[in-house]
Scaffold this motif. Sequence first.
Motif, PDB file in Angstrom:
ATOM      1  N   UNK A 151     -25.617  51.831  12.313  1.00 30.58           N
ATOM      2  CA  UNK A 151     -26.784  52.639  12.683  1.00 30.58           C
ATOM      3  C   UNK A 151     -27.263  52.442  14.116  1.00 30.58           C
ATOM      4  N   UNK A 152     -26.794  51.382  14.767  1.00 30.38           N
ATOM      5  CA  UNK A 152     -27.352  51.084  16.091  1.00 30.38           C
ATOM      6  C   UNK A 152     -26.326  51.156  17.223  1.00 30.38           C
ATOM      7  N   UNK A 153     -25.053  51.381  16.876  1.00 30.91           N
ATOM      8  CA  UNK A 153     -24.007  51.377  17.905  1.00 30.91           C
ATOM      9  C   UNK A 153     -24.272  52.454  18.958  1.00 30.91           C
ATOM     10  N   UNK A 154     -24.021  52.090  20.225  1.00 35.84           N
ATOM     11  CA  UNK A 154     -24.175  53.064  21.305  1.00 35.84           C
ATOM     12  C   UNK A 154     -22.828  53.548  21.795  1.00 35.84           C
ATOM     13  N   UNK A 155     -21.759  52.966  21.234  1.00 34.07           N
ATOM     14  CA  UNK A 155     -20.406  53.347  21.640  1.00 34.07           C
ATOM     15  C   UNK A 155     -19.494  53.148  20.434  1.00 34.07           C
ATOM     16  N   UNK A 156     -18.429  53.937  20.389  1.00 31.17           N
ATOM     17  CA  UNK A 156     -17.507  53.799  19.264  1.00 31.17           C
ATOM     18  C   UNK A 156     -16.402  52.781  19.567  1.00 31.17           C
ATOM     19  N   UNK A 157     -16.469  52.150  20.755  1.00 35.56           N
ATOM     20  CA  UNK A 157     -15.423  51.176  21.119  1.00 35.56           C
ATOM     21  C   UNK A 157     -15.410  50.003  20.140  1.00 35.56           C
ATOM     22  N   UNK A 158     -14.207  49.554  19.869  1.00 32.97           N
ATOM     23  CA  UNK A 158     -14.044  48.399  18.981  1.00 32.97           C
ATOM     24  C   UNK A 158     -13.090  47.391  19.622  1.00 32.97           C
ATOM     25  N   UNK A 159     -13.159  46.172  19.115  1.00 30.42           N
ATOM     26  CA  UNK A 159     -12.178  45.140  19.439  1.00 30.42           C
ATOM     27  C   UNK A 159     -11.790  45.050  20.901  1.00 30.42           C
ATOM     28  N   UNK A 160     -10.466  45.060  21.136  1.00 26.24           N
ATOM     29  CA  UNK A 160      -9.924  44.846  22.477  1.00 26.24           C
ATOM     30  C   UNK A 160     -10.436  45.862  23.484  1.00 26.24           C
ATOM     31  N   UNK A 161     -10.568  47.094  23.011  1.00 29.50           N
ATOM     32  CA  UNK A 161     -11.027  48.170  23.884  1.00 29.50           C
ATOM     33  C   UNK A 161     -12.399  47.816  24.480  1.00 29.50           C
TER      34      UNK A 161
END
Lengths: 335, 168
Positions: free
Chosen positions: A67-77
């Motif tokens: 609910x609070x993420x400002x970016x869809x980036x995950x992990x290594x990215x």
Amino acid sequence: MREVKISLVGYGVVGHGVVDVLTRKRAMMKELGLDLKLISVTDHTGTIISEDGIDAQKILGEKTLTNVATSSMKGKEAIDAIASDLVIEVTPTNIVHGQPGLGHMEAALAGGKHVVTSNKGPLVVAYSRLKKLAEDNGVMLKFEATAGGTMPLISLVERTLVGNTIYGIRGIFNGTCNYILTRMAEENIPYTHALSEAQDLGIAEADPSYDVEGVDTAGKVVILANALFDMNIKYSDVDVTGITGVTPEALALAREKGYAIKLIGDVPALTVRPTLVPVGSPIAVGGTLNSAAIYTDLSGTITVSGLGAGSIETASAILSDVVSIYRTKRIDAIF
Amino acid sequence: MRLSMDLELQDIPGQLLLALQPLKDNKANIISVVHHRERKTPRGTIPVRFVVEMDRSKLDAVKSQLVSLGVTVVRAGEVRFIEDVAVVLVGHILDSDLGDTINRIDSTGYAEVMDLALTMPGVNEPSSAYLRIRATGKAEIHKALSILRQVGEEKKLLVIEPIEDEAA
């Protein structure tokens, strides 16, 4: 004031503890001359980024970052994209292939970022590779929280006991096993009963095999052997026996003769076994406590004990590693 | 009768063989020989402990023969068990022949089981045993424990050994 931009990767129980502790201790750290600024938090759902520092109040109530993420980036990215000085890696441990933590740590170290972790998996699987990667990139890899939780062990040996030859370390490195054995002995109940009790209390996982079969303890033995004894060993080099075969009768017989039965990890013997420990011995701690006896040439035997797990406790060991990185830098600067 | 002998040998080839001759001459049956190469004395000699089965009346003859061959006899006499250790076993202890398990230790000549307590909660449930092993020295304790470990593997018994006071 030295500003340290921190990225947190992994937002489970320990991740929440890290956010909490970094927030609570921010003022105290500033007094030490360190402005520890948490600029991003990443989990399996996405990333929240704030260059001015994440507002803990906004995220501590959230189980995941959905609910609070400002970016869809995950992990290594996310690790590659965010310009932080230091990555705290606290994703779940996998002792077989080390992922996803191993990839995270490699990305961070290769990108010239210090890494502090409580995640055993990558260290068990690839300690020497990670260490070399850190050295090649002029950054540090710190992992006090992986062995013995909040109990100071690695830093105690590396810093406080520096100059001593360390003959060996033996101890209780798994609070779940210690709780089960303690309860079996106290209440004269079979293993399965003590296990259910531990599960009810949240001390043991629904699938307890990782703890009770000695896998977790063996992982810690591998880390200590590689980090403190330069042994370059793998998990398969450890001779492991868990606690599932221990009976209340065995505990009672042992107690009559003045012994407790504890799951003891031994470095450099590389064994994990239920072991008789004299009841009065300083390592014969009860409940969920961990303990370790460090056998040295100059200081004799030093014994430490403390909580081996827990959200805030683990975060405390992580905070101490973070601070030590910048203290080391300062000492190096003198020479 | 069972006797033990602590000798010191020169650190040159052939000394062990030399020390065996008086034992052979006096019909001593050797039960064990522990060669403490790692514990070289300040005199440069190597301590060796023999445990033998022999007629006690021949002991003086053996000693004087050894001395005449240049071997130092530090002590010779009845087996003295000076170290002991507690062990707990869990599993099907009786069904896997407890007598044999004990005998594997007792037959070494340098170690024996001196105390045994057994708890059997039910027919198909694993039983638990406490035993104390004594031996002629620390090295012998370690050897006895490794025998027991091996027996444990063969018989699928959990062997719970004591923690050591010092690093190995």
